[in-house]
Design an enzyme around this catalytic site. Structure first.
Site, mmCIF file in Angstrom:
data_model
loop_
_atom_site.group_PDB
_atom_site.id
_atom_site.type_symbol
_atom_site.label_atom_id
_atom_site.label_comp_id
_atom_site.label_asym_id
_atom_site.label_seq_id
_atom_site.Cartn_x
_atom_site.Cartn_y
_atom_site.Cartn_z
ATOM 1 N N HIS A 1 0.841 -1.197 0.000
ATOM 2 C CA HIS A 1 0.000 0.000 0.000
ATOM 3 C C HIS A 1 0.883 1.257 0.000
ATOM 4 C CE1 HIS A 1 -2.669 -2.971 2.237
ATOM 5 N NE2 HIS A 1 -3.478 -2.580 1.273
ATOM 6 N N ASP B 1 -3.497 -7.105 -7.594
ATOM 7 C CA ASP B 1 -4.886 -7.440 -7.923
ATOM 8 C C ASP B 1 -5.086 -7.118 -9.401
ATOM 9 O OD1 ASP B 1 -6.319 -7.875 -5.078
ATOM 10 O OD2 ASP B 1 -4.796 -6.331 -4.926
HETATM 11 P P1 AMP Z 1 -6.425 -3.859 -0.395
HETATM 12 O O1 AMP Z 1 -6.268 -3.054 0.853
HETATM 13 O O2 AMP Z 1 -5.963 -5.274 -0.266
HETATM 14 O O3 AMP Z 1 -7.794 -3.713 -1.009
HETATM 15 O O4 AMP Z 1 -5.431 -3.225 -1.451
HETATM 16 C C1 AMP Z 1 -5.486 -1.843 -1.757
HETATM 17 C C2 AMP Z 1 -4.594 -1.579 -2.945
HETATM 18 O O5 AMP Z 1 -3.255 -1.942 -2.625
HETATM 19 C C3 AMP Z 1 -4.990 -2.378 -4.191
HETATM 20 O O6 AMP Z 1 -4.872 -1.557 -5.335
HETATM 21 C C4 AMP Z 1 -3.981 -3.498 -4.185
HETATM 22 O O7 AMP Z 1 -3.724 -4.020 -5.471
HETATM 23 C C5 AMP Z 1 -2.756 -2.793 -3.634
HETATM 24 N N1 AMP Z 1 -1.826 -3.775 -3.071
HETATM 25 C C6 AMP Z 1 -2.092 -4.709 -2.125
HETATM 26 N N2 AMP Z 1 -1.009 -5.483 -1.906
HETATM 27 C C7 AMP Z 1 -0.040 -5.035 -2.745
HETATM 28 C C8 AMP Z 1 1.308 -5.415 -2.999
HETATM 29 N N3 AMP Z 1 1.886 -6.431 -2.376
HETATM 30 N N4 AMP Z 1 1.996 -4.728 -3.929
HETATM 31 C C9 AMP Z 1 1.419 -3.697 -4.597
HETATM 32 N N5 AMP Z 1 0.160 -3.281 -4.406
HETATM 33 C C10 AMP Z 1 -0.563 -3.938 -3.488
#
Ligand code: AMP
Length: 292
Positions: free
Chosen positions: A37, A151
């Site tokens: 994030h 994602d």
């Molecule tokens: P989430 O909180 O899991 O919904 O993720 C929020 C955003 O962070 C989304 O756009 C995810 O694709 C991105 N994200 C989550 N994990 C990663 C990671 N390991 N590397 C890059 N982006 C990430």
């Protein structure tokens, strides 16, 4: 850094920024933030004058029996990380602020795109994602929004939604951030016990195997998917949901690997469902001889 819980307060602050001629970036998240994030926030800070991060566990993207209740939350820690990375506003609404009790309007892509890959086992997931991201776009009205390639299907779906609905928002995809041993960072990694944490490495090992085969010139999607599948199946704690090679824009299955092919997987490690992927031509990997 301002912490805001009301939609009207977001609007007032963003309007004031825009009146000053400042550009605004949005990073949508579900909280329990990690370096993945943070990399999105860093990118947003580098490209926008003001950065808004939403921190909201969105109920409409969880299906029955999924982990909505147990999804990890630590808002204080999130705020510390966001402040450190130069975020200007955190939007942390209650569910009741985002959804009226009788809310019944959704944004949904009606092609097969959201039914492929993760959509096979999570049939309402992308409808929930599109709906909440649409609402966040309407609330924040950012110039740019930042999403992770972790994602990959979500990113492709958001790009399609933005095109189809003429949002006029630039969508920036950001590379996957991994732990030192290769595991893609995820809020859900916290569910893993020590034994499962070790077993979870099979996902990134499969990604690296696929990338190596592509960089060595393998073009047969089936061979790559089969090799990755065999490797994952060698891990007793792993249960495959899917391993697929698809067109990275449409999510349609492909037979031949080309630039833009997405090779994606979802694998259960114990009860925890983890995802990982690579896109040919990004993340420093290309087709043909040797890595670039
Ligand atoms: P989430 O909180 O899991 O919904 O993720 C929020 C955003 O962070 C989304 O756009 C995810 O694709 C991105 N994200 C989550 N994990 C990663 C990671 N390991 N590397 C890059 N982006 C990430």
């Amino acid at each position: 850094m301002i912490i805001v819980t009301k939609i009207s307060d977001v609007r007032t602050q963003v309007a004031a920024w825009k009146a000053e001629g400042l550009t605004v970036g949005l990073v949508p998240t579900m909280g329990y933030l990690h370096e993945g994030h943070a990399s999105l926030v860093d990118k947003a800070v580098s490209m926008c004058d003001r950065v808004v991060v939403s921190d909201f566990v969105n109920p409409t993207q969880f299906g029955p029996g999924e982990d909505l209740e147990s999804y990890p939350r630590d808002f204080e820690r999130d705020c510390a990380l966001l402040e450190e990375h130069g975020c200007h506003m955190v939007f942390h609404p209650e569910v009741s602020e985002m959804y009226a009790p009788d809310a019944c309007t959704y944004v949904e892509i009606l092609s097969d795109m959201p039914k492929k890959l993760c959509g096979k086992t999570r049939p309402i997931h992308f409808r929930g994602v599109c709906t909440v991201v649409s609402k966040l776009f309407n609330i924040v009205m950012p110039d740019r929004a930042f999403f992770g390639q972790k994602d990959a299907q979500q990113l492709a779906i958001i790009r399609r939604m933005v095109r189809d609905m003429s949002y006029g928002i630039e969508i920036i995809g950001c590379p996957i951030v991994r732990e030192a041993d290769g595991l893609a960072k995820s809020s859900r990694n916290t569910y893993l016990n020590a034994e499962e944490r070790k077993a979870a490495l099979i996902l990134s090992k499969a990604v690296f195997l696929g990338q190596r085969m592509v960089s060595e010139g393998e073009k047969d999607a089936k061979k790559i998917v089969n090799a990755m599948t065999d490797l994952i199946q060698s891990e007793p704690l792993a249960k495959i949901d899917y391993v697929s090679a698809v067109n990275g824009t449409t999510m349609e299955d492909v037979l031949k690997i080309e630039e833009g092919t997405l090779v994606a997987m979802a694998v259960y490690i114990g009860k925890t469902r983890l995802i990982d992927n690579f896109t040919v031509g990004t993340d420093g990997f290309s087709m043909g001889e040797g890595r670039q």
